[in-house]
Design an enzyme around this catalytic site. Structure first.
Site, PDB file in Angstrom:
ATOM      1  N   TYR A 110      30.394  13.801  22.002  1.00 36.92           N
ATOM      2  CA  TYR A 110      29.557  13.844  23.207  1.00 36.92           C
ATOM      3  C   TYR A 110      30.029  12.851  24.267  1.00 36.92           C
ATOM      4  CZ  TYR A 110      25.399  13.664  26.164  1.00 36.92           C
ATOM      5  OH  TYR A 110      24.558  13.695  27.234  1.00 36.92           O
ATOM      6  N   ASN A 156      19.891  12.052  10.625  1.00 36.08           N
ATOM      7  CA  ASN A 156      21.128  11.592   9.990  1.00 36.08           C
ATOM      8  C   ASN A 156      21.898  10.761  11.009  1.00 36.08           C
ATOM      9  OD1 ASN A 156      23.566  11.226   8.697  1.00 36.08           O
ATOM     10  ND2 ASN A 156      23.733  13.336   7.975  1.00 36.08           N
ATOM     11  N   ARG A 164      18.435  13.487  16.476  1.00 36.70           N
ATOM     12  CA  ARG A 164      19.033  12.168  16.684  1.00 36.70           C
ATOM     13  C   ARG A 164      18.701  11.191  15.561  1.00 36.70           C
ATOM     14  NH1 ARG A 164      16.975  12.715  21.987  1.00 36.70           N
ATOM     15  NH2 ARG A 164      15.438  11.106  21.533  1.00 36.70           N
ATOM     16  N   HIS A 208       0.824  -1.198   0.000  1.00 32.75           N
ATOM     17  CA  HIS A 208       0.000   0.000   0.000  1.00 32.75           C
ATOM     18  C   HIS A 208       0.868   1.262   0.000  1.00 32.75           C
ATOM     19  CE1 HIS A 208      -3.435  -2.594   0.780  1.00 32.75           C
ATOM     20  NE2 HIS A 208      -2.714  -3.187   1.727  1.00 32.75           N
ATOM     21  N   HIS A 213      28.829  22.893   9.278  1.00 35.38           N
ATOM     22  CA  HIS A 213      27.817  23.211   8.275  1.00 35.38           C
ATOM     23  C   HIS A 213      28.093  24.586   7.662  1.00 35.38           C
ATOM     24  CE1 HIS A 213      25.459  19.852   9.912  1.00 35.38           C
ATOM     25  NE2 HIS A 213      24.725  19.930   8.815  1.00 35.38           N
ATOM     26  N   SER A 271      28.786  20.936  15.145  1.00 27.39           N
ATOM     27  CA  SER A 271      28.006  20.617  13.960  1.00 27.39           C
ATOM     28  C   SER A 271      27.653  21.876  13.172  1.00 27.39           C
ATOM     29  CB  SER A 271      26.728  19.868  14.366  1.00 27.39           C
ATOM     30  OG  SER A 271      25.960  19.536  13.238  1.00 27.39           O
TER      31      SER A 271
END
Length: 517
Positions: free
Chosen positions: A392, A380, A377, A71, A419, A415
Site C-alpha cells: 500500500y 492480523n 486492520r 475477572h 489466500h 491478499s
C-alpha cells in the site's frame, strides 16, 4: 452487600485502568519517529505524499494483558471447564457405546500425512532463502565497486537485479508448490507448507525492499575505517565522537529476521532479557489442545453431514443444503476463533518468547470492530504491517500517488489471491468461495459500513463472520467429498477448475418449487 459490590467494581476498574496504561501505545503503531525521538505529525500533515512508518516497541499481546485482569481470567477458566465437560461427555458416551475413546487422532493423522516429507521440503526452502543474503551481498559490492552508484550502466544493472528477484520468487513458488503436489501431502501438512511458502516470499521481499535503498545511500565521511561486520566508522568534525553507520545488514540480523514473528525487516528489534520457559510450554500446549479441538469439531459436526456427499446413494436438496449450512455456522465460527487463538496468539507468542522478541502486537482488539475497515486492520497485524509498508505505501507514494481507493483495492486483490493460492493447492481444486467472500463481499462491506455504526456495526460484523465461515466450510466440504466419492477424470486440468459437486450426484432441487407468500 453494597460495600462488597463497590469493592468488586473498584477492583475491576483498577485492573482496567492498569491495562489501559499498558496498552496506551496501541494507537501509535504507525507513527513516524524523527531522529531526536519526537513524532513527525506536523510534517505528515504538510506532506500527504508520505505515509507513516512502522516502529517496534516492547509490549504484550492484547489477550496477554487482558488475562492479567482476574475477572477476565476467571471467565476464561469457566469456558475451559465448560468445554472440558462437553468433551468428557462425548468421550464417555463413545466408550459406553463402542468401548473406545475417539480423541480425533484419525483426522489429525490423515491431515498431516506425509509430514516427514513436508519437513524435508521446508529444509530445502529454508536453505534457498538463506542463499538470498550472499547473492544480495555480492550484488551490492559489485554495484559499489564497478558502477560507483552513478555509472552509465547502473540502470541496466538495477533492472537485471529486479528481474533476478522476480525470477527467483517465481521459481521458488513453482518448485515448492510442485513438491507439495508430487509428495501428495495431507491437507493440514499441505496448508502449513504453503503458508510457509508465502511467509518466506514475504520475508525475502521485505529484506530486499528494506536493504536495497541502503546499498545506494551515500554519506559524506571525513574518515572511513572498515570494521569486521561491514560497518562504517564515521568520525565527527572534532574527531572526538564515533558514530557507527552500518551500511549493510549482517547475516546474523538476516537470520534472526527469518525466524522472528514479524514480516517487517529491521536490523534490530526490542528484546526481552530472558526466556520464560513455562510461558513457552503453556503456549505450545494450547496449540496442541486447539489442534485436537479442531479435529473434534470436524469429526463430530462436518464429516457426518458431508462425508457421503457425491455418492450414488445420497441426495441433498435445497432444504438439506440450507439446514447444513446453518448448522455449520456455529462450528465454523468456533474453528475461526480456535485458528485465530492458536496461530496468532499461542504460536506467535511461543516463538516470540523463544527468540526474546519483545513486540508481541500480533493483533489488536478486532472483536470490538464496528466495521470491516477496522477488522481488516486489526485481525492480523503481522500480515497487515507487510501489506501496508511494502504494498500500500509503495503504491500510494510511487505509483498511484494519493489514490487511496486503487491502492486499497490492489491490497485486497493481492491478499485474496494468496489466500486462494493456499486453499487451491491444499485441497487440489479451485473453488473461489473465499475469494468471492474476501474480494467481493468483503470489499463491498469495507466501503459501505460506516464507522459510526458502533453496536449495530459490531453485530453485523460478527454475523457476517458466522455466515461466511459457515458457507466456506459447507461448500468446501461438499466439493472435497464429492471429489472423493465421484468418478471423474483427474488427469484433465479443466476438472481442477470445474466444481464436481455441482454435477456429480450433487445438489438436487425440485423443478416444481415456487416461491409463495
Amino acid at each position: 452487600m453494597s460495600k462488597i459490590d463497590d469493592k468488586v467494581l473498584n477492583g475491576i476498574f483498577e485492573d482496567v485502568r492498569k491495562l489501559s496504561l499498558k496498552c496506551h501505545d496501541f494507537e501509535k503503531q504507525f507513527i513516524n519517529k524523527s531522529d531526536n525521538g519526537k513524532s513527525e505529525e506536523k510534517s505528515m500533515k504538510n506532506n500527504r505524499m508520505h505515509l507513516p512508518d512502522r516502529y517496534f516497541q516492547a509490549r504484550n499481546s492484547v489477550l496477554t494483558d487482558l488475562f492479567e485482569i482476574k475477572h477476565i481470567s476467571t471467565i476464561y477458566r469457566i469456558f475451559m471447564v465448560i468445554f472440558t465437560l462437553l468433551l468428557l461427555n462425548v468421550f464417555v458416551s463413545d466408550f459406553a457405546d463402542t468401548g473406545k475413546i475417539n480423541l480425533g487422532q484419525q483426522t489429525i493423522i490423515k491431515g498431516f500425512s506425509g509430514f516427514q516429507n513436508a519437513i524435508k521440503i521446508w529444509i530445502c526452502m529454508q536453505f534457498s532463502i538463506f542463499c538470498i543474503y550472499p547473492a544480495f551481498f555480492i550484488w551490492t559490492k559489485a554495484t559499489r565497486k564497478f558502477f560507483l552508484l552513478n555509472g552509465p550502466f547502473i540502470a541496466i544493472w538495477n533492472l537485471l537485479g529486479v528481474l533476478s528477484v522476480i525470477a527467483y520468487q517465481v521459481a521458488f513458488i513453482s518448485f515448492s508448490t510442485k513438491a507439495v503436489l508430487d509428495y501428495k501431502l495431507g491437507p493440514a501438512a499441505s496448508m502449513a507448507l504453503l503458508m510457509e511458502v508465502v511467509r518466506f516470499m514475504m520475508k525475502s521481499h521485505a529484506f530486499i525492499r528494506s536493504s536495497v535503498p541502503r546499498a545506494f545511500k551515500k554519506k559524506p565521511l571525513k574518515k572511513e575505517v572498515k570494521s569486521s561486520d561491514d560497518s562504517e566508522l564515521e568520525y565527527d568534525n572534532d574527531n572526538s565522537k564515533i558514530k557507527i553507520n552500518q551500511s549493510l545488514p549482517t547475516f546474523r540480523q538476516f537470520s534472526y529476521f527469518l525466524f522472528a514473528p514479524t514480516l517487517v525487516y529491521r536490523d534490530n528489534y526490542p528484546r526481552t532479557q530472558q526466556i520464560r520457559w513455562h510461558f513457552v510450554l503453556k503456549c505450545f500446549l494450547e496449540v496442541l489442545s486447539l489442534l485436537f479441538i479442531l479435529s473434534f469439531l470436524f469429526e463430530r459436526t462436518m464429516q457426518p453431514t458431508y462425508s457421503t456427499f457425491g455418492s450414488k446413494f445420497y441426495e441433498i436438496g435445497v432444504k438439506e443444503l440450507t439446514t447444513s449450512v446453518f448448522n455449520s455456522m456455529l462450528p465454523g465460527l468456533l474453528c475461526f476463533l480456535c485458528g485465530f487463538y492458536g496461530l496468532l496468539h499461542a504460536w506467535q507468542n511461543a516463538f516470540a518468547e523463544l527468540l526474546r522478541f519483545a513486540d508481541r502486537m500480533f493483533y489488536l482488539d478486532w472483536w470490538n470492530a464496528t466495521n470491516f475497515s477496522v477488522y481488516y486492520r486489526t485481525w492480523n497485524s503481522i500480515v497487515h504491517d507487510w501489506l501496508y509498508l511494502y504494498v500500500y505505501k509503495d503504491l500510494y507514494e510511487h505509483i498511484f500517488k494519493r489514490n487511496r481507493q486503487i491502492c486499497q483495492f490492489l491490497v485486497f486483490s493481492i491478499s485474496a489471491i494468496f489466500h486462494e493460492y493456499i486453499l487451491g493447492f491444499t485441497f487440489r481444486f479451485f473453488y473461489p468461495v473465499l475469494f468471492i467472500e474476501f474480494q467481493g463481499i468483503g470489499v463491498i462491506l469495507f466501503f459501505l459500513m460506516r464507522k459510526d455504526m458502533k453496536s449495530l456495526g459490531n453485530f453485523l460484523m460478527w454475523m457476517s463472520l458466522a455466515i461466511g465461515t459457515g458457507l466456506l466450510l459447507s461448500l468446501y466440504h461438499m466439493e472435497y467429498y464429492a471429489r472423493e466419492n465421484c468418478e471423474y477424470d483427474k488427469e484433465k486440468i479443466i476438472n481442477y477448475f470445474i466444481p464436481i459437486s455441482w454435477s456429480c450426484n450433487g445438489l438436487k432441487y425440485n423443478k416444481n418449487w415456487k416461491l409463495q407468500f
